[in-house]
Each structure stands twice: as C-alpha cells, then as structure tokens.
Design an enzyme around this catalytic site. Structure first.
Site: not given
Ligand code: GCO
Length: 449
Positions: A77, A121, A166, A291, A293, A355
């Site tokens: 990707r 992006h 995002e 995405n 985290y 992600e």
């Molecule tokens: C995001 C972006 C990425 C970041 C990654 C780490 O999700 O913010 O897609 O470009 O670098 O997530 O923060």
C-alpha cells in the site's frame, strides 16, 4: 503454544505514503505540496526536518520491493503524490510523475506483489491550499480532475484503490488543531473540510465506477472508538460524542447514514451540505480500510468545546506514547462490522487493516541486527485479535503493517521509527529488523509464537 490460523487468502501487506518515503521533492517535475510549506514553518516539524529526501524511495523502490518480496508480502500500500501527477493541482499533467508510478506498479507486479494505491495521503498541491484547500468547495473539481487522470494513466496497474487516507487527520489535524499541514486552527474551516473530504471520497468512487475498471475501491479511516473512562453516564455520553465527532462524521455519511444528529444537537455543528451531496458521498464501496494504533479512555469535560477529553493511559506505551490496547482493536472491529452491516444492501463490507504497528526506539546493534522484540510483541497481540475476530464473523480480509520503512513521521520528523525495516537516514542503508523476520514466518504460516 498458541497457534494463530488465518484464512489461506488473507492478504498480508505493508504500507507507506508518498511524502513520508519518496523524497525527491524537487525532482521529476513534482510541484510543491502543503507539507513542503508546513515543514518550513519554524517549530512545525521536529528540528525543521522535512520530506526532501525521506527514504529516497523515488530512486530506491526496486530495492524496497525486493525486500518486500523476500519477506513474502503479497500487497504494497503506497500513495500517489498529487503534485507529481498535476504539479499545480489543476491543469498540466506531469509525464515523469505518471512514469514513476507506472514503473513502481510494474516492478511490484513483476514481484507478484499486489498494488494498493491511496489517492490522497495528505500531500495537497500548495496552489490548491492557496485557494482555501479542503475548506473551499472548489477543491472538489480539482480532486475530480486528479483522480480521473490517475484512473486513466494507472488504472490498468492498480489492484485496489483507497480514496482518502484518514479524513480525520485531513480536517481535524489540518484545520482545527493545526498539528498537521496546512496548520490552521479554525473550526468553521475544519467543519467545511470534513464535508468536502467526504464529498471528495464520493466523487472519486463515482468517477471510478464510470471507468469500467474492475479493481476494488474503498476508503481508509482511523476510527477513534474510545471506551468511557468510568461507567458513569456522563463518561459514556462523552465517549459517544467523541466517536461521533472524530469517526461517525466520516463513516456514517459514506455508509449512507448521514451525519450523526448529536453533532448538531450537542455541538451545534452545521455542515455546508448542498442538494445531492449526501447521495454523492454515499457511493457503494468494496471495502473499509481501518488504521488502528490504540484505544483511548474518554471522559466528560464541560470545559472542552467538544464536551469530552481523553484521559491518560495506564498501560505500557510505545515510543509514540500510545498505549498497548489490543482489546480496543477487537472492540473497534466488532463495532465497524456492526455499523456497516447492510450498507448499500450488502450483508457485510470487507474490512482491511490498512495500518497497524508501533514506534520503537530501534538501534542497529554490533551484530548488524535490530532486535525490536517490543514491536514483535505489539504485533503478536494485535494479530491474535485479528485471527480471533475472523472466527467471530468479522469480514477481515487482510492486514497491512505500518510501516515497511522507518520514515518521516509528520510533525515528529524522523524521531519515531515505525518500520519493520530500519533506515539509516545518513546512508539510506536498509536493515531488516527482527519484526521483518517475524512477518516472514507469520506470512509463511508459522504463526505459532
Ligand atoms: C496515520 C498515517 C501515517 C502515520 C502512521 C503513524 O495513520 O497517521 O496514515 O502516515 O505515519 O499512522 O502515525
């Protein structure tokens, strides 16, 4: 020993983005973007760092693709830099930009790696920001022109399209909080940007369907689905409002549900909706990109203009200060599967994690290795959730690790390393980290850690 079973056709991928890895910002006919401008603003980016060189993938993409192939990844990707395709944002097309992305896609296909392309992006051509950027509805005609060029010039080589990466970061970080380019702090502009980025997504899907091309097209959100900090009704309401303002504001119109009523009722937000807009936004999509985290605890906060605040983590955190909360991924994926059920008349919409990963303080040791077991542990915890939710019926079809390479982490510059491949930014030397070998074995089916 726990063994994780993934479906045979589960798509294993890795992700990057143009401004974060390409470099060559003054090469190949590329125009200026808002991150070139933003990075020059004193204090905007750590130590005044920028994407001028980044990982130099513009020149080194064959090496990077060979490393992906060695690890067994099946999909890459990456994003297209709009200012490489149409340097001024509108009008003249840059043939060198087209050639670069065709070469990149052809090299990936030569290595049996599927191309997953993000149209936007965050590297908006600066001339469009000079017109008001995402806060000005005029951006929609420019975005339509841009995506049509991408479909025409690259459509034969792209296996999966992602319209926007995002939307939350585009509107909230770019125009409300100012942490990201263009660094504006204006709620009215941010609200317009939220609507226009939703519109841009719908236009991109609508135009794609007209081409008759058969790749999948979808969008990538970074859903914020906070848990209430306590079991109080006030905190539960705060968590709902936080989710509405940062996530449902994008997901729901795109899924045909319109804007969440709480944004008007609780936050008095009015979107600049024109006749037909909600229909344009709600174009049927083939997948949802997620995405993920971490998950935050949300609490009521009457002093906040948005009536909620995020409470500190108690868990262990990564180098970004983000908590290890794999349980949050399970809650989020179950929620997404639930709220998207039946959209566009489809029983389920396939989901890809586009992600997931973490930043660690990685160093190359005397033996030339990078022993990033903290990252391996983070990935194991989150992949275990993926294997589990699939068994629970969530239509999770693939997983892209963020990121292939250590890269430009936006306002943090190069201080946060997310890659499974270490990059020495002085020499551009790439070094597999232990997490790369972990992925090689996992993709090969040895997910028995
Ligand atoms: C995001 C972006 C990425 C970041 C990654 C780490 O999700 O913010 O897609 O470009 O670098 O997530 O923060």
């Amino acid at each position: 020993m726990e063994r994780l079973d993934f479906p045979k056709d589960f798509l294993w991928g890795t992700s990057t983005a143009s401004y974060q890895v390409e470099g060559a910002t003054h090469e190949g006919g590329r125009g200026e973007c808002i991150w070139d401008t933003f990075a020059r603003k004193p204090g905007a980016v750590y130590a005044g760092e920028n994407g001028d060189v980044a990982c130099d993938q513009y020149h080194r993409y064959k090496e990077d693709i060979a490393m992906m192939a060695e690890l067994g990844f099946k999909s890459y990707r990456f994003s297209i830099a709009w200012p490489r395709i149409i340097p001024e944002g509108r009008g003249k097309i840059n043939p060198e930009g087209i050639a670069f992305y065709r070469n990149l896609c052809e090299e990936l296909h030569k290595n049996n790696i599927h191309t997953c392309v993000t149209l936007y992006h965050w590297d908006l051509p600066q001339p469009l920001e000079d017109e008001g950027g995402w806060a000005n509805r005029s951006i929609l005609t420019a975005f339509e022109e841009y995506v049509k060029v991408c479909y025409k010039e690259l459509g034969d080589l792209v296996d999966m399209w992602i319209t926007i990466n995002e939307p939350y970061c585009v509107s909230h970080l770019g125009y409300l909080y100012g942490f990201h380019a263009p660094g504006q702090r204006d709620q009215k502009k941010a609200v317009s940007a939220m609507h226009h980025v939703n519109m841009a997504h719908g236009i991109a899907v609508k135009e794609y369907r007209k081409t008759g091309l058969k790749a999948q097209i979808g969008i990538t959100w970074n859903p914020n689905t906070p848990r209430p900090a306590t079991s109080s009704e006030a905190d539960k309401k705060a968590a709902d409002l936080s989710r509405a303002f940062s996530t449902e504001v994008f997901m729901f119109p795109c899924l045909g549900k319109g804007y969440p009523k709480s944004l008007k009722e609780e936050l008095k937000i009015d979107f600049p909706i024109e006749a037909g807009d909600l229909e344009t936004i709600a174009q049927p999509i083939d997948f949802i990109g997620v995405n993920y985290y971490f998950e935050s605890p949300a609490a009521a906060d009457e002093n906040s203009p948005f009536k909620n605040t995020m409470k500190p983590f108690w868990q262990e955190t990564t180098a970004m200060g983000w908590a290890y909360t794999p349980g949050g991924l399970e809650r989020q994926l179950l929620w997404i599967a639930e709220v998207s059920k039946g959209a566009f008349g489809k029983a389920q919409i396939p989901i890809y994690i586009t992600e997931n990963g973490c930043a660690c303080n990685d160093t190359v040791t005397h033996d030339g290795r990078v022993h990033d077991m903290e990252r391996v542990r983070y990935l194991q915890q989150h992949l275990a959730v993926c294997a589990d939710v699939i068994k629970k019926g969530v239509p999770l079809k693939g997983y892209y690790v963020w990121s292939l390479l250590d890269n430009f982490e936006w306002a943090y510059g190069y201080t946060k390393r997310f890659g499974i491949i270490h990059v020495d930014f002085k020499t551009m030397k790439r070094t597999f980290k232990d997490s790369a070998f972990f992925f090689r074995d996992t993709i090969a089916g040895y997910a028995d850690w």
